[in-house]
Enzyme design. Structure first.
Site, short mmCIF file in Angstrom:
data_model
loop_
_atom_site.label_atom_id
_atom_site.label_comp_id
_atom_site.label_asym_id
_atom_site.label_seq_id
_atom_site.Cartn_x
_atom_site.Cartn_y
_atom_site.Cartn_z
N VAL A 166 7.80 -39.11 23.63
CA VAL A 166 9.01 -38.27 23.67
C VAL A 166 10.28 -39.12 23.67
O VAL A 166 11.22 -38.85 22.90
CB VAL A 166 8.99 -37.33 24.91
CG1 VAL A 166 10.22 -36.43 24.89
CG2 VAL A 166 7.72 -36.48 24.93
N ARG A 168 9.19 -50.40 31.08
CA ARG A 168 8.51 -51.41 31.91
C ARG A 168 8.65 -52.80 31.31
O ARG A 168 8.82 -53.77 32.01
CB ARG A 168 7.03 -51.06 32.05
CG ARG A 168 6.73 -50.27 33.32
CD ARG A 168 5.24 -50.26 33.58
NE ARG A 168 4.54 -49.59 32.50
CZ ARG A 168 4.02 -48.37 32.60
NH1 ARG A 168 4.11 -47.72 33.72
NH2 ARG A 168 3.40 -47.81 31.59
N LYS A 226 6.93 -30.85 33.08
CA LYS A 226 6.51 -29.53 33.61
C LYS A 226 5.73 -29.65 34.90
O LYS A 226 5.85 -28.81 35.79
CB LYS A 226 5.71 -28.77 32.56
CG LYS A 226 4.51 -29.51 31.98
CD LYS A 226 4.84 -30.12 30.64
CE LYS A 226 3.87 -31.24 30.31
NZ LYS A 226 3.73 -31.48 28.90
N VAL A 280 8.47 -26.62 28.50
CA VAL A 280 7.63 -25.47 28.18
C VAL A 280 7.60 -25.22 26.67
O VAL A 280 8.65 -25.05 26.05
CB VAL A 280 8.12 -24.19 28.90
CG1 VAL A 280 7.19 -23.02 28.59
CG2 VAL A 280 8.22 -24.41 30.40
N GLY A 300 7.05 -27.06 24.05
CA GLY A 300 7.60 -28.07 23.13
C GLY A 300 8.92 -27.67 22.52
O GLY A 300 9.92 -27.49 23.22
N GLY A 332 -0.29 -37.88 19.78
CA GLY A 332 0.71 -37.80 20.85
C GLY A 332 0.88 -36.40 21.41
O GLY A 332 1.88 -36.07 22.03
N ASP A 390 -2.08 -28.05 32.48
CA ASP A 390 -0.78 -28.15 31.80
C ASP A 390 -0.23 -26.76 31.49
O ASP A 390 0.95 -26.47 31.73
CB ASP A 390 -0.95 -28.98 30.52
CG ASP A 390 0.32 -29.06 29.70
OD1 ASP A 390 1.23 -29.79 30.12
OD2 ASP A 390 0.42 -28.39 28.66
N LYS A 420 3.27 -24.78 32.94
CA LYS A 420 4.27 -24.09 32.11
C LYS A 420 4.35 -22.62 32.48
O LYS A 420 5.44 -22.02 32.50
CB LYS A 420 3.92 -24.27 30.63
CG LYS A 420 4.01 -25.73 30.18
CD LYS A 420 3.31 -25.94 28.86
CE LYS A 420 3.35 -27.38 28.41
NZ LYS A 420 2.46 -27.66 27.27
N GLY A 477 4.33 -32.96 20.55
CA GLY A 477 4.65 -33.97 19.53
C GLY A 477 6.08 -34.45 19.67
O GLY A 477 6.92 -33.79 20.30
N1 HSE Z 1 0.00 -31.90 26.26
C1 HSE Z 1 0.96 -30.89 25.99
C2 HSE Z 1 0.39 -29.94 24.95
C3 HSE Z 1 2.23 -31.52 25.48
O1 HSE Z 1 -0.61 -30.28 24.33
O2 HSE Z 1 0.92 -28.86 24.80
C4 HSE Z 1 3.40 -30.60 25.50
O3 HSE Z 1 3.69 -30.13 26.76
#
Ligand code: HSE
Length: 446
Positions: free
Chosen positions: A15, A46, A103, A130, A132, A185, A199, A203, A306
């Site tokens: 991101v 880092r 989130k 939330v 993307g 990603g 996840d 959200k 993404g």
């Molecule tokens: N891992 C999450 C997804 C990324 O696949 O929706 C976006 O929040």
């Protein structure tokens, strides 16, 4: 143009890198829309990176960046709930506005973070947290502000939707599709967050709060992932005119009986009609269907994960904050009272509507029962369901696939889960039943 807006980006993963690329690609558009120069002054990483513009200061001390005088807006895209929380609190304390895609952090600690932001007259913006790139937070907090939201249903995990789509369309194995989602990603650092529904539950907690004006209550979200879904059930569902999607539901249940009134927060695989728009949202796409009064149903759809999609949402928040920072009157600049509240409703107006327990939730069901092929089996099963007041909507019995055993597929109309639990317990005790009953929830989305 004078008065540049100075950004710090904490975290240079998918991101963070996406945000840098977006700013480089669309710099002129950003300037034309905001009337300000938007520059990245510091990045938190880092290790030193040699692909970053030499005008940008690289620093591994994120707490220092969050307090830096050379930063107006802190973009937190490191993820996690420990260091991310510390740096956000540090930024707020130092009067910086924050944009985050985190989130998990907001679902678990958002009540505290938002209260601290309000105390310090800054904003914590979270469009990217939330769905993307879909601007669902802005839509629900602002565009639907005059509506009473009754329920919403969403495909809110891109990885899960990508996996389910590839399995169904191409018969690809689960693990293979998951690795591809990781390479692209889409997946979380810990991909069990995607496939176990955590996840999506993060959200959903956010969406439910801004839909109903309730505090964040992630710990009360009922959560089931997609790991138990078999191709067999995908195919039976299709045969009956349904498709299995992994959905998050937030439903307001008004009831004459106060003890049944409340909000359902649940994430689970769900059979939905094949011709529903949501059933045709495929790949990494997310979609949120909102049913509100008086507007009715509206659907918001787009890429849910993404680099590009998430950076788009991050920068939309930055653009809103640029306007806040651009106000001429210093008092007006950071007075959160002039802006949309974090959870859409004025903080002292959040309600204590209870979150319903799983056994109080009302949904239709798909049941797959394996029975010996003998007279009266079907009658026994349907009698148990009818005794429990459960209305059968469709039934499908396949010829025996193993010697003497038949799969029986039953679709039911909505029923309270406690009733269904009792009925399944009784069905599993029948001598003619050979395996545990498989159940998947069903929703007509009407
Ligand atoms: N891992 C999450 C997804 C990324 O696949 O929706 C976006 O929040």
């Amino acid at each position: 143009m004078s008065n540049s807006i100075k950004l710090a980006i904490l975290g240079l993963g998918t991101v963070g890198t996406g945000v840098i690329n977006l700013i480089n690609d669309n710099l002129n558009e950003l300037k034309r829309r905001s009337g300000r120069d938007i520059i990245i002054t510091e990045v938190g990483t880092r290790r030193q990176r040699d692909d970053i513009d030499t005008n940008i200061m690289q620093n591994s001390d994120l707490m220092a960046i969050a307090a830096s005088d050379n930063v107006d807006i802190v973009i937190e895209v490191i993820g996690g709930t420990t260091l991310a929380k510390d740096v956000i609190m540090q930024a707020i304390k130092n009067g910086k506005h924050v944009v985050t895609a985190n989130k998990a952090l907001l679902a678990e600690h958002g009540n505290e973070i938002f209260a601290f932001a309000e105390e310090n007259n800054v904003h914590v913006a979270y469009e990217a947290a939330v769905a993307g790139g879909i601007p669902i937070i802005k839509v629900m907090r602002e565009a639907l502000a005059a509506n009473k939201i009754d329920w919403l249903a969403g495909i809110i995990n891109g990885t899960g939707n990508f996996i389910m789509t590839e399995m169904r369309d191409k018969g690809r194995p689960f693990a293979d599709v998951l690795s591809e989602a990781q390479e692209l990603g889409y997946a979380e650092a810990d991909p069990t967050f995607d496939v176990e529904g955590i996840d999506a539950a993060h959200k959903l907690a956010l969406l439910a709060s801004i839909a109903f004006g309730i505090p964040l209550q992630f710990d009360k979200v009922y959560c089931e992932g997609i790991t138990g879904i078999t191709l067999q059930d995908v195919n039976y569902a299709e045969e009956l005119g349904y498709r299995i999607k992994h959905l998050g539901f937030a439903v307001r249940r008004d009831s004459e009986n106060d003890s049944d009134a409340g909000v359902e927060l649940r994430v689970h695989p769900t059979l939905i009609p094949q011709d529903a728009l949501l059933a045709n949202v495929n790949g990494v796409k997310n979609a949120v269907l909102v049913n509100s009064h008086p507007l009715g149903q509206t659907l918001y759809c787009g890429d849910g994960a993404g680099a590009g999609a998430t950076a788009s949402a991050v920068m939309a928040d930055v653009m809103d904050l640029v306007r806040v920072l651009g106000s001429k009157d210093r008092d007006d600049q950071s007075n959160t009272g002039h802006h949309v509240p974090h959870l859409a409703f004025i903080p002292d107006q959040l309600s204590d509507t209870p979150i319903l327990r799983a056994d109080q939730m009302v949904t239709g069901y798909y049941l797959r029962v394996h029975a010996y092929d003998s007279p009266g089996v079907l009658a026994d099963i349907t009698r148990i369901l009818s005794d429990a007041g459960i209305n059968i909507d469709a039934i499908l019995q396949k010829p025996a696939h193993k010697v003497g055993q038949v799969p029986v597929i039953i679709l039911t109309l909505p029923v309270v889960e406690s009733q269904m639990n009792l009925a399944i317990e009784k069905i599993e005790k029948l001598e003619t039943i050979t395996d545990k009953v498989v159940r998947i929830r069903l929703d007509e989305l009407a």
